[in-house]
Every structure is written in C-alpha cells, then in structure tokens.
Design an enzyme around this catalytic site. Structure first.
Site, PDB file in Angstrom:
ATOM      1  N   GLN A 103       0.990  -1.167   0.093  1.00  0.00           N
ATOM      2  CA  GLN A 103       0.077  -0.078   0.061  1.00  0.00           C
ATOM      3  C   GLN A 103       0.867   1.163   0.018  1.00  0.00           C
ATOM      4  O   GLN A 103       0.407   2.450  -0.386  1.00  0.00           O
ATOM      5  CB  GLN A 103      -0.937   0.111   1.147  1.00  0.00           C
ATOM      6  CG  GLN A 103      -1.884  -1.052   1.085  1.00  0.00           C
ATOM      7  CD  GLN A 103      -3.043  -1.045   2.258  1.00  0.00           C
ATOM      8  OE1 GLN A 103      -2.693  -1.811   3.381  1.00  0.00           O
ATOM      9  NE2 GLN A 103      -4.160  -0.364   2.123  1.00  0.00           N
ATOM     10  N   ARG A 148       3.845  -0.489  13.032  1.00  0.00           N
ATOM     11  CA  ARG A 148       3.418  -1.848  12.344  1.00  0.00           C
ATOM     12  C   ARG A 148       3.578  -1.512  10.995  1.00  0.00           C
ATOM     13  O   ARG A 148       2.806  -0.913  10.119  1.00  0.00           O
ATOM     14  CB  ARG A 148       2.227  -2.085  12.644  1.00  0.00           C
ATOM     15  CG  ARG A 148       1.784  -3.767  12.506  1.00  0.00           C
ATOM     16  CD  ARG A 148       1.696  -4.194  11.095  1.00  0.00           C
ATOM     17  NE  ARG A 148       0.549  -3.446  10.303  1.00  0.00           N
ATOM     18  CZ  ARG A 148      -0.546  -3.996   9.914  1.00  0.00           C
ATOM     19  NH1 ARG A 148      -0.672  -5.210  10.392  1.00  0.00           N
ATOM     20  NH2 ARG A 148      -1.330  -3.371   9.300  1.00  0.00           N
ATOM     21  N   HIS A 157       1.223  -9.677   4.542  1.00  0.00           N
ATOM     22  CA  HIS A 157       0.134  -8.869   4.246  1.00  0.00           C
ATOM     23  C   HIS A 157      -0.461  -8.702   2.797  1.00  0.00           C
ATOM     24  O   HIS A 157      -0.361  -7.742   2.213  1.00  0.00           O
ATOM     25  CB  HIS A 157       0.349  -7.454   4.702  1.00  0.00           C
ATOM     26  CG  HIS A 157      -0.612  -6.270   4.835  1.00  0.00           C
ATOM     27  ND1 HIS A 157      -0.748  -5.718   6.127  1.00  0.00           N
ATOM     28  CD2 HIS A 157      -1.872  -6.126   4.439  1.00  0.00           C
ATOM     29  CE1 HIS A 157      -1.850  -5.091   6.164  1.00  0.00           C
ATOM     30  NE2 HIS A 157      -2.625  -5.363   5.026  1.00  0.00           N
ATOM     31  N   GLU A 173      -4.963 -10.365   8.734  1.00  0.00           N
ATOM     32  CA  GLU A 173      -6.386 -10.506   8.485  1.00  0.00           C
ATOM     33  C   GLU A 173      -6.249 -11.811   7.578  1.00  0.00           C
ATOM     34  O   GLU A 173      -6.788 -11.740   6.168  1.00  0.00           O
ATOM     35  CB  GLU A 173      -6.854  -9.325   7.466  1.00  0.00           C
ATOM     36  CG  GLU A 173      -6.966  -8.346   8.516  1.00  0.00           C
ATOM     37  CD  GLU A 173      -7.906  -7.011   8.037  1.00  0.00           C
ATOM     38  OE1 GLU A 173      -8.081  -7.132   6.740  1.00  0.00           O
ATOM     39  OE2 GLU A 173      -7.903  -6.106   8.607  1.00  0.00           O
ATOM     40  N   ASN A 200      -7.594  -6.366  13.925  1.00  0.00           N
ATOM     41  CA  ASN A 200      -7.834  -5.216  13.372  1.00  0.00           C
ATOM     42  C   ASN A 200      -9.477  -5.002  13.568  1.00  0.00           C
ATOM     43  O   ASN A 200     -10.041  -6.018  13.358  1.00  0.00           O
ATOM     44  CB  ASN A 200      -7.810  -5.141  11.895  1.00  0.00           C
ATOM     45  CG  ASN A 200      -6.075  -5.416  11.792  1.00  0.00           C
ATOM     46  OD1 ASN A 200      -5.185  -5.037  12.535  1.00  0.00           O
ATOM     47  ND2 ASN A 200      -5.630  -5.811  10.576  1.00  0.00           N
ATOM     48  N   TYR A 246     -12.875  -2.076  12.404  1.00  0.00           N
ATOM     49  CA  TYR A 246     -13.198  -0.765  11.910  1.00  0.00           C
ATOM     50  C   TYR A 246     -14.686  -0.542  12.343  1.00  0.00           C
ATOM     51  O   TYR A 246     -15.016   0.606  12.369  1.00  0.00           O
ATOM     52  CB  TYR A 246     -12.990  -0.894  10.418  1.00  0.00           C
ATOM     53  CG  TYR A 246     -11.597  -0.989  10.054  1.00  0.00           C
ATOM     54  CD1 TYR A 246     -10.933   0.293   9.773  1.00  0.00           C
ATOM     55  CD2 TYR A 246     -10.851  -1.938   9.787  1.00  0.00           C
ATOM     56  CE1 TYR A 246      -9.508   0.339   9.674  1.00  0.00           C
ATOM     57  CE2 TYR A 246      -9.547  -2.048   9.519  1.00  0.00           C
ATOM     58  CZ  TYR A 246      -8.626  -0.638   9.372  1.00  0.00           C
ATOM     59  OH  TYR A 246      -7.581  -0.971   8.882  1.00  0.00           O
ATOM     60  N   GLU A 285      -5.014  -2.419  13.941  1.00  0.00           N
ATOM     61  CA  GLU A 285      -5.613  -1.364  13.002  1.00  0.00           C
ATOM     62  C   GLU A 285      -6.718  -0.949  13.578  1.00  0.00           C
ATOM     63  O   GLU A 285      -7.758  -1.818  13.848  1.00  0.00           O
ATOM     64  CB  GLU A 285      -5.727  -2.002  11.556  1.00  0.00           C
ATOM     65  CG  GLU A 285      -4.460  -2.544  10.849  1.00  0.00           C
ATOM     66  CD  GLU A 285      -4.607  -3.086   9.306  1.00  0.00           C
ATOM     67  OE1 GLU A 285      -6.060  -2.857   8.874  1.00  0.00           O
ATOM     68  OE2 GLU A 285      -3.883  -3.667   8.748  1.00  0.00           O
ATOM     69  N   GLU A 293      -5.591   1.812  -1.352  1.00  0.00           N
ATOM     70  CA  GLU A 293      -6.454   1.355  -0.630  1.00  0.00           C
ATOM     71  C   GLU A 293      -7.138  -0.051  -1.396  1.00  0.00           C
ATOM     72  O   GLU A 293      -8.596  -0.163  -1.454  1.00  0.00           O
ATOM     73  CB  GLU A 293      -7.535   2.228  -0.186  1.00  0.00           C
ATOM     74  CG  GLU A 293      -7.965   2.231   1.222  1.00  0.00           C
ATOM     75  CD  GLU A 293      -7.193   1.475   2.257  1.00  0.00           C
ATOM     76  OE1 GLU A 293      -7.455   0.364   2.699  1.00  0.00           O
ATOM     77  OE2 GLU A 293      -6.444   2.169   2.947  1.00  0.00           O
TER      78      GLU A 293
END
Length: 472
Positions: free
Chosen positions: A20, A77, A122, A167, A309, A311, A377, A428
């Site tokens: 990213q 991280r 990742h 994830e 993580n 959200y 996250e 993203e």
C-alpha cells in the site's frame, strides 16, 4: 464520555503495509507479487490505480520516520514484501537491495525509539509461488517457514514483535471465496476452508520455528492478526439472534483464534454447521477439513498475544439460508444490516460504531481467558481529495479510543496497545486511491508525493502525549 488515562506502559502506534505504501514495484531486483500483476490488468482496480509508486516509501525512508517521530508514536507496524526479499519466493534468490531497505527502516525506527512491529505476510504473495498453487498448496507451509526463518535471522536482533498473517480471513474469503482480491479464485464453498487449513498450519510452523530457534536469544513475541467486526443481536430477547451473533464471530474470527487460543481445533458451531450442511448437500464428507490429533496439539497455543484489526460493527439476525450454491457465507445462517443512524464513511460497510469496540474487547476477554490484547488497525476512510480538516476522523478516534479506555479501566480488559490505521493516505486495495485513511495527507498528483499532517494527526499525537484523556 469517560475521562482517564491508559496504563503507563501502554503503547501507541500507527500501521501500514508494504504494497500500500512502498511503490518501487520492480525496483532493484524485486520480483512481482500477485498484487502487482492483479493491478496491472485494466478494470481490476478503481480508476485503474496501481501500487507501482504508491507513496514511494521505498525511496522515502527518512521522511516516513520523520512523520512517525512527529506523531510521537511508540511503535510502527509495517509489513515486509516477500518478493522484495525473495524475488522468486524462495531463499535461493535473496535480493540484498530489499534486505538493505528493511534494515534502513528498522535501524531508523530503533534509533528514534520507535518499536518495529513486523508483519510477515500482508496479502502480497510472490507471483512465482501463486504459479505453483499459492495458499491452496501445502508446499506453502515450508516456503512461508523458510521466508520467516530468514527474517527472524536477519532482522530479529532488532524486531521483537512479529505478526505472521494480517487478516487471514480476508486471504481465505476475499481471495479464494468471493475472488475479488488476487488470486481471484471464486470457490465460495470449499476453497476458503482449504486455504485456512493451510494458513493455520503455516502460522503454527513459523511460531514453532521462532520458539525453537530464536526466542531464547531474541526474546520477542509472535502472533497472527485477524479482522473482527462486532455484531449486535437485533432482538436481545431472541435466543436465535444471540446465537447468530456468536456464530458470526466464530465463523469470522474463531475460525483462526479458536484453534490457537483454545483447543487446536475449529469452533464446534463451525464443525456442526458446515458438517450438517455438507450432509444435506449430499457430499461424502464435510467441506470443513479435519485436523489430526498431532496437528491440533501443534497449533494450540501458537500466539503470545491477541492482535486484531477492527473498523466497524453491524446488526445481526438468524436467517435460513439456501443450500446451493455452496458458500462459507450461507454456512453461517445469518443476515447482517446496519443502523441508518450510525455515521457513514467512505467504505459503505464501515460505519462508525464506537461502543462496538468496547463490547468486542470484552468478548475477546471472556472468550479467550483475558489474553494480552493489541489493536493493530483501527481507523476511518474519508472520500475526498483534500481532507486536511478531517473532523469526522477526529471524532472517530476520540470515541473509539475512549471506548477502549472504558474497556481497560472499567472492565479490566488487558489491552496493551493501540495502533491507528494509517500513517498516510495510500493505495486502498480494490478502490485504489479513492478512500483515504491517513493521518497525513498525500498529494498523489504531485510527483514528489508531499505529505502534510491532517488535523487528526495533531489530535492523535495529543492523545499519545497525554496517554488518553486526562480529566480536565
């Protein structure tokens, strides 16, 4: 609103990931990853954006460290690009330029008293390994272990906090079930279960390698990092909705954490649901694979802390789902919705529901026996080219972090650290550069990619320096 401060040794951080932010997709001998190739196919990513340059962090190590210092974080991280270190995915092709890049980053962090938290994987698998079957092939267990072993040996004198998979549910479901992320496999009923079976064995192998060869001399910790949304039963008086909420969490996160933190095996409700539905589908055996007794013993206990993580939250009801086509989603027998009063964000499914974080932290505490927890996250996306005055992001951090504080002070949750997503606006994934999560704004139309702090960066650094919200 609750005033108070976090424990003195609480660690504040910020997170990012290699694909990213790094760019330099083919610089200095780096091999292609599945994300490099996927983004190069027109139509796969919004606006045909790619991470070829991204934030150009590959060439801006000093600048990134300066941004981290300005925030005042205690840890950072980031993830390693496997194909930047091993272009072919294997240790017979070590790219010294890639190793130098991570050494410069790690040394710079340590020199500034910022603790590196390093994710080994990742999502950006070397394309060479996808070509031999990727995470559907059990040869990946040895290959991932070989990569991890090299990283422990090379960076472990300075890195004391490792994450194997970021994830893993996204790898299994979005990569192999829905197939909207590379490797684009659309097999919702079986592939996610097969892939997870291999991911768990690969994770356990790497944990044991660290344990056997490096822990005594390096003294670090290692875990994996699932994604979790809190779910609230729609009707609290309806036992079916309450069971549906637990079932959703077991399928989402228990899938990975029940084997590691409990008994080496999948949650009972998953075994029962997938097994029962497989029988109704006239299959000879369950679509959920089975661990041997030795494998269960090998996987159980392979995490030193509980990382995750998060959200958003959603509302859940029990639902009778169809038997065909076979699907991990249908297997859960739930349906989810959101409350229209919850504040929206750039990500349609991400609503700001701060109280959900406190409930989630309490659920982890009860479900897994109060393990030490790190939020790796947490953040919010805003859709705008220029969101330097990002009051909605400030509100998100203020309320979410305050709910985390309540969980620590009022509920006795053993939360050790919190990291914001993310350091700066970045690529993203499938939506390209449209959704911005950064504390720093990046101007992607300027070739120099200048960074500038948003109001939320100043706000977050204030929370860090106060260690919470001291009573005024």
């Amino acid at each position: 609103y609750f005033y108070g401060t976090f424990p003195e040794d609480f660690t504040w951080g910020v997170s990012s990931s290699a694909y990213q932010i790094e760019g330099g997709w083919d610089a200095d001998g780096k091999g292609p990853s599945i994300w490099d190739n996927f983004t190069h196919v027109p139509g796969n990513i919004k606006n045909n954006d790619t991470g070829d340059i991204a934030c150009d962090s590959y060439n801006k190590v000093e600048e990134d460290i300066y941004l981290l210092r300005a925030l005042g974080v205690k840890n950072y991280r980031f993830s390693l690009s496997w194909s930047r270190i091993f272009p072919s995915g294997r240790n017979n092709s070590i790219n010294s330029h890639g190793v130098d890049y991570y050494n410069r980053l790690i040394d710079g962090l340590v020199a500034n008293n910022i603790t590196p938290i390093v994710t080994l994987y990742h999502w950006d698998l070397p394309q060479a390994l996808q070509d031999i079957g990727g995470w559907e092939s059990s040869v990946m267990i040895d290959l991932f272990d070989s990569f991890a072993d090299f990283c422990f040996q090379t960076f472990g004198d300075r890195v004391k906090f490792w994450i194997t998979f970021n994830e893993p549910q996204v790898i299994a479901w979005v990569g192999y079930g829905e197939g909207t992320f590379p490797p684009n496999v659309h097999d919702p009923g079986s592939a996610p279960y097969r892939v997870t079976h291999i991911l768990l064995k690969a994770h356990a192998r790497v944990y044991h390698t660290y344990d056997d060869k490096y822990r005594a001399s390096q003294g670090g910790i290692i875990a994996l990092c699932p994604n979790i949304d809190w779910v609230e039963p729609k009707t609290l008086s309806d036992p079916r909705d309450i069971e549906a909420a637990d079932r959703y969490l077991q399928f989402l996160v228990g899938w990975f954490t029940h084997p590691i933190f409990k008994n080496g095996d999948y949650p009972e409700v998953m075994k029962w649901k997938v097994g029962n539905r497989s029988e109704l589908q006239n299959l000879p055996s369950s679509r959920l694979p089975v661990f041997t007794a030795e494998e269960r013993e090998y996987i159980r206990g392979t995490a030193d802390v509980f990382c995750f993580n998060s959200y958003t939250s959603r509302i859940i009801t029990h639902s009778t789902t169809r038997l065909r086509p076979f699907s991990y989603e249908y297997d859960q027998e739930v349906s989810t919705e959101v409350d229209s009063s919850w504040p929206s964000s750039a990500v349609s499914r991400h609503r700001a529901v701060a109280w959900g974080l406190r409930r989630l932290l309490n659920w982890i505490k009860e479900e897994y026996g109060n393990p030490p927890i790190y939020i790796i996250e947490n953040g919010v996306g805003i859709k705008t080219k220029l969101d330097v005055d990002d009051n909605s992001r400030i509100f998100y951090y203020k309320t979410y972090i305050d709910e985390a504080l309540k969980a620590v002070v009022l509920d006795g949750v053993d939360l050790r650290g919190y990291a914001a997503w993310t350091l700066m606006d970045n690529f993203e994934w499938a939506v390209g550069f449209d959704e911005r999560f950064g504390l720093y704004h990046v101007n992607f139309t300027d070739p120099n990619l200048p960074r500038r702090p948003k109001a939320s960066a100043r706000y977050y650094s204030q929370i860090i320096s106060c260690n919470g919200f001291p009573d005024p």
